[in-house]
Motif scaffolding. Structure first.
Motif, PDB file in Angstrom:
ATOM      1  N   LYS A 257      17.343  20.520  26.522  1.00  0.00           N
ATOM      2  CA  LYS A 257      17.741  21.899  25.262  1.00  0.00           C
ATOM      3  C   LYS A 257      18.279  22.890  25.668  1.00  0.00           C
ATOM      4  CE  LYS A 257      12.543  23.227  25.142  1.00  0.00           C
ATOM      5  NZ  LYS A 257      11.767  23.698  25.302  1.00  0.00           N
ATOM      6  N   VAL A 258      19.442  23.204  23.793  1.00  0.00           N
ATOM      7  CA  VAL A 258      20.846  23.334  23.431  1.00  0.00           C
ATOM      8  C   VAL A 258      20.530  23.984  22.786  1.00  0.00           C
ATOM      9  CG1 VAL A 258      21.717  21.538  24.118  1.00  0.00           C
ATOM     10  CG2 VAL A 258      21.113  21.887  22.403  1.00  0.00           C
ATOM     11  N   LYS A 259      21.898  25.335  22.722  1.00  0.00           N
ATOM     12  CA  LYS A 259      21.483  26.558  21.483  1.00  0.00           C
ATOM     13  C   LYS A 259      22.370  25.923  20.531  1.00  0.00           C
ATOM     14  CE  LYS A 259      18.444  28.504  23.295  1.00  0.00           C
ATOM     15  NZ  LYS A 259      16.811  29.205  22.873  1.00  0.00           N
ATOM     16  N   ALA A 260      22.744  26.730  19.362  1.00  0.00           N
ATOM     17  CA  ALA A 260      23.728  26.648  18.153  1.00  0.00           C
ATOM     18  C   ALA A 260      24.700  26.623  19.041  1.00  0.00           C
ATOM     19  CB  ALA A 260      23.105  27.191  16.587  1.00  0.00           C
ATOM     20  N   HIS A 261      26.142  25.828  18.495  1.00  0.00           N
ATOM     21  CA  HIS A 261      27.435  25.799  18.385  1.00  0.00           C
ATOM     22  C   HIS A 261      27.466  26.260  20.331  1.00  0.00           C
ATOM     23  CE1 HIS A 261      27.286  27.241  14.675  1.00  0.00           C
ATOM     24  NE2 HIS A 261      26.623  28.582  14.467  1.00  0.00           N
ATOM     25  N   GLN A 262      26.585  25.407  20.694  1.00  0.00           N
ATOM     26  CA  GLN A 262      26.341  25.432  22.669  1.00  0.00           C
ATOM     27  C   GLN A 262      28.025  23.535  22.045  1.00  0.00           C
ATOM     28  OE1 GLN A 262      23.488  24.779  24.673  1.00  0.00           O
ATOM     29  NE2 GLN A 262      24.494  23.875  26.476  1.00  0.00           N
ATOM     30  N   ALA A 330      26.355  21.443  19.428  1.00  0.00           N
ATOM     31  CA  ALA A 330      25.204  21.505  18.887  1.00  0.00           C
ATOM     32  C   ALA A 330      25.643  22.442  17.664  1.00  0.00           C
ATOM     33  CB  ALA A 330      23.928  22.391  19.858  1.00  0.00           C
ATOM     34  N   PRO A 331      24.409  21.779  16.769  1.00  0.00           N
ATOM     35  CA  PRO A 331      24.908  22.108  15.103  1.00  0.00           C
ATOM     36  C   PRO A 331      23.134  23.247  14.985  1.00  0.00           C
ATOM     37  CG  PRO A 331      24.113  19.989  14.693  1.00  0.00           C
ATOM     38  CD  PRO A 331      24.302  20.141  16.001  1.00  0.00           C
ATOM     39  N   PHE A 332      23.157  22.984  15.042  1.00  0.00           N
ATOM     40  CA  PHE A 332      21.767  24.074  15.805  1.00  0.00           C
ATOM     41  C   PHE A 332      20.695  23.989  16.545  1.00  0.00           C
ATOM     42  CE2 PHE A 332      20.200  20.303  13.866  1.00  0.00           C
ATOM     43  CZ  PHE A 332      19.437  19.517  13.902  1.00  0.00           C
ATOM     44  N   ASP A 333      19.901  24.743  17.229  1.00  0.00           N
ATOM     45  CA  ASP A 333      19.171  24.900  18.327  1.00  0.00           C
ATOM     46  C   ASP A 333      18.044  23.426  19.080  1.00  0.00           C
ATOM     47  OD1 ASP A 333      20.229  27.178  18.630  1.00  0.00           O
ATOM     48  OD2 ASP A 333      18.144  28.650  18.531  1.00  0.00           O
ATOM     49  N   GLY A 334      17.846  22.902  19.401  1.00  0.00           N
ATOM     50  CA  GLY A 334      17.283  21.630  19.448  1.00  0.00           C
ATOM     51  C   GLY A 334      17.254  21.169  20.805  1.00  0.00           C
ATOM     52  N   VAL A 335      16.718  19.813  20.764  1.00  0.00           N
ATOM     53  CA  VAL A 335      16.948  19.061  21.935  1.00  0.00           C
ATOM     54  C   VAL A 335      17.563  17.960  21.946  1.00  0.00           C
ATOM     55  CG1 VAL A 335      14.736  17.780  21.181  1.00  0.00           C
ATOM     56  CG2 VAL A 335      14.899  18.093  23.764  1.00  0.00           C
ATOM     57  N   ILE A 336      18.790  17.255  23.041  1.00  0.00           N
ATOM     58  CA  ILE A 336      19.392  15.967  22.674  1.00  0.00           C
ATOM     59  C   ILE A 336      18.608  14.593  23.219  1.00  0.00           C
ATOM     60  CG2 ILE A 336      21.304  14.917  24.006  1.00  0.00           C
ATOM     61  CD1 ILE A 336      21.481  17.573  22.515  1.00  0.00           C
ATOM     62  N   ILE A 337      18.012  14.088  22.033  1.00  0.00           N
ATOM     63  CA  ILE A 337      17.190  12.512  22.862  1.00  0.00           C
ATOM     64  C   ILE A 337      18.178  11.760  22.552  1.00  0.00           C
ATOM     65  CG2 ILE A 337      15.307  14.001  20.843  1.00  0.00           C
ATOM     66  CD1 ILE A 337      16.663  12.173  18.312  1.00  0.00           C
ATOM     67  N   LYS A 338      19.025  11.198  22.796  1.00  0.00           N
ATOM     68  CA  LYS A 338      19.863  10.278  22.465  1.00  0.00           C
ATOM     69  C   LYS A 338      21.367  10.364  22.755  1.00  0.00           C
ATOM     70  CE  LYS A 338      17.292   7.147  19.122  1.00  0.00           C
ATOM     71  NZ  LYS A 338      17.776   6.550  17.918  1.00  0.00           N
ATOM     72  N   GLY A 339      21.419   9.564  24.189  1.00  0.00           N
ATOM     73  CA  GLY A 339      23.439  10.164  24.840  1.00  0.00           C
ATOM     74  C   GLY A 339      23.359  10.191  25.926  1.00  0.00           C
ATOM     75  N   ASP A 340      23.867   9.562  27.000  1.00  0.00           N
ATOM     76  CA  ASP A 340      23.711   9.859  27.979  1.00  0.00           C
ATOM     77  C   ASP A 340      25.352   9.239  28.356  1.00  0.00           C
ATOM     78  OD1 ASP A 340      23.411  10.034  30.787  1.00  0.00           O
ATOM     79  OD2 ASP A 340      22.516   8.931  31.240  1.00  0.00           O
ATOM     80  N   LEU A 341      25.660  10.436  27.996  1.00  0.00           N
ATOM     81  CA  LEU A 341      27.800  10.631  28.050  1.00  0.00           C
ATOM     82  C   LEU A 341      27.945  10.494  29.041  1.00  0.00           C
ATOM     83  CD1 LEU A 341      28.423  12.247  24.440  1.00  0.00           C
ATOM     84  CD2 LEU A 341      28.050  10.333  25.559  1.00  0.00           C
ATOM     85  N   PRO A 360      15.608  19.229  16.381  1.00  0.00           N
ATOM     86  CA  PRO A 360      14.845  20.510  16.742  1.00  0.00           C
ATOM     87  C   PRO A 360      13.495  20.191  17.397  1.00  0.00           C
ATOM     88  CG  PRO A 360      15.159  20.241  14.003  1.00  0.00           C
ATOM     89  CD  PRO A 360      15.520  18.507  14.800  1.00  0.00           C
ATOM     90  N   ALA A 361      13.519  21.494  18.336  1.00  0.00           N
ATOM     91  CA  ALA A 361      12.388  21.288  19.562  1.00  0.00           C
ATOM     92  C   ALA A 361      11.170  21.710  19.217  1.00  0.00           C
ATOM     93  CB  ALA A 361      12.961  22.307  20.517  1.00  0.00           C
ATOM     94  N   ASP A 362      11.241  22.123  17.936  1.00  0.00           N
ATOM     95  CA  ASP A 362       9.582  23.170  17.586  1.00  0.00           C
ATOM     96  C   ASP A 362       9.441  22.886  15.971  1.00  0.00           C
ATOM     97  OD1 ASP A 362      11.918  24.119  16.086  1.00  0.00           O
ATOM     98  OD2 ASP A 362      11.555  26.046  16.649  1.00  0.00           O
ATOM     99  N   SER A 363      10.098  21.642  15.531  1.00  0.00           N
ATOM    100  CA  SER A 363       9.775  20.804  14.439  1.00  0.00           C
ATOM    101  C   SER A 363      10.086  19.586  14.418  1.00  0.00           C
ATOM    102  CB  SER A 363      10.499  21.301  13.614  1.00  0.00           C
ATOM    103  OG  SER A 363      10.732  20.958  12.084  1.00  0.00           O
TER     104      SER A 363
END
Length: 468
Positions: A257-262, A330-341, A360-363
């Motif tokens: 889970k990430v925050k906006a601008h992280q 991150a452009p918004f609060d959410g969760v990373i679903i793809k990409g193991d860099l 988004p983690a809540d939508s």
């Protein structure tokens, strides 16, 4: 002991000890049932000193005479054969041995058909039902001149013969019948064994149960369309490489889970820093030259250096912008679903390559893969239930929001993607990518339709393809 009693005892002993095997050998030595029963009837008549022996089999609920001693052919329409068959039916219906004239001390029986058989001939007649596994399948009728009455020992011998030869006769007869006739008889025997009872209350209960089951088949019930489903984020944003370069740092992995601008990842910035310093140096040089030209009132040099200074400022701003974009945020609060860099550190990336996907983690939105055979039953705003593999004990309510108009082919099947909106306030346990089974409520249909419509649709398409 009288002479007749001695003869009867000797006959009974002889039958029990010797003749049964001979009778069975006679049956088994002939290929066809009709030939075997004719030979058996003739041998019985000779061995037992009888005028006539007839063997009948029950077919379609009535006895049919199959063999008569000393007769190669049996005409079912002959009057005598009809009377013999009626006597066999009479004994089978009462499930008992019938002897006429009646013997002293015997149980009273209905014997109208036996009386009709011997009327005018003065003969004696006896009929013994043939039994296999408790079920009557035929009968043997014995006829003798009345000058020598049946004795109890003889009747016992007849019973013994019928009991031992009955199963052999049944196997011989049943083996020549068509397979469907055997299946029908086995089913009838099973049904009679389990349901043909004299208990009126039990019969009424069974009839009521059968009627209830039939009624259930036609009562409208809720019809649900089951289909595979998956959860997706309501928005999925792809974060791409802004410029050609090398991946230097990766701070997140799928599921985080990430925050906006992280800051999520960084590209190598050494080249960009060098470029910035170069343009800063050129900008300072052009500004100094411009100042010198201004002091000397050299308008030509002033214009040239002013233009070069503006170009250096533009290139410097561009380099600084590239440097700022080297950080993937991150452009918004959410969760990373793809990409193991973390597995790609140091690898080159091209401009436009997708590095990460965030949702988004809540939508969420629900994507249901409805089979093309069921899509006609799906309508907008229909309700349904979702059971996720990760939460098998819980169901989530949803409603249909959109039906994709084009079919998708995947894994050798065609389906339509139907989008649904989940109705729940507890989203903490949900993640994009979860899979499960969705059931869409598609109205009321008769239970029998729900159970058979797939088969009927398949048959209709198959027959149409065959041109039927």
């Amino acid at each position: 002991m009288t002479t007749a009693a001695v003869e009867n005892t000797q006959l009974n002993t002889k039958i029990n000890a010797e003749s049964i095997l001979e009778f069975q050998a006679t049956l088994l030595s002939h290929g066809h049932f009709d030939e075997a029963t004719t030979a058996l009837a003739t041998e019985l008549a000779l061995k037992l000193n009888l005028e006539r022996v007839s063997i009948g089999i029950s077919e379609h609920g009535q006895m049919q005479v199959k063999a008569i001693s000393h007769s190669a052919e049996v005409e079912s329409k002959h009057e005598v054969n009809r009377r013999i068959a009626a006597a066999m039916d009479e004994a089978a219906e009462q499930s008992a041995l019938i002897v006429y004239p009646e013997m002293a001390g015997s149980q009273p029986r209905l014997m109208l058909a036996h009386v009709a058989l011997v009327r005018g001939s003065g003969n004696q007649v006896s009929t013994i039902p043939l039994v296999n596994n408790g079920a009557i399948f035929g009968a043997i009728t014995h006829e003798r001149n009345a000058s020598k009455l049946y004795q109890p020992d003889e009747i016992d011998a007849f019973k013994h013969i019928a009991a031992l030869l009955g199963p052999v006769l049944y196997l011989k007869w049943n083996g020549e019948r068509p397979w469907y006739a055997r299946v029908k008889q086995d089913f009838s025997a099973w049904f009679n064994r389990h349901f043909s009872m004299t208990d009126v209350g039990f019969k009424l209960a069974m009839y009521a149960l059968t009627a209830g089951l039939l009624a259930l088949l036609f009562i409208p019930v809720q019809y649900n369309i089951s289909a595979p489903a998956r959860l997706e984020g309501s928005i999925q944003r792809a974060l791409v490489a802004p410029e050609n370069g090398y991946l230097q740092h990766a701070y997140v992995r799928p599921g985080d889970k990430v925050k906006a601008h992280q800051v999520l990842a960084e590209l190598a910035d050494e080249d960009l820093l060098l470029e910035i310093r170069r343009w800063q140096s050129e900008l300072a040089q052009h500004e100094n030259t411009y100042s010198a030209a201004l002091a000397q009132s050299d308008r030509v040099q002033m214009v040239v250096n002013e233009s070069k200074a503006e170009e250096a400022k533009t290139q410097l701003a561009l380099a600084e912008a590239k440097l700022s974009r080297a950080r993937i945020v991150a452009p918004f609060d959410g969760v990373i679903i793809k990409g193991d860099l973390k597995q790609l550190l140091g690898a080159p990336v091209q401009r436009g390559d997708t590095l990460l996907t965030i949702a988004p983690a809540d939508s969420f939105r629900l994507m249901i893969e409805v089979d093309e055979r069921d899509i006609s039953e799906v309508k907008l705003n229909q309700a349904g239930k979702l059971a996720l593999v990760s939460l098998p004990g819980e169901t989530l309510a949803f409603k249909v929001l959109r039906i994709t108009p084009a079919a998708v082919s995947k894994e050798e099947r065609n389906f339509f993607e139907v989008e649904g909106a989940i109705k729940t306030a507890d989203l903490a346990t949900l993640r994009p990518g979860l899979e499960g089974i969705a059931k869409i409520k598609a109205g009321q249909h008769a239970l029998i339709w729900s159970l058979t419509h797939r088969l009927i649709d398949w048959a209709s398409i198959t027959f149409w393809k065959w041109g039927l």
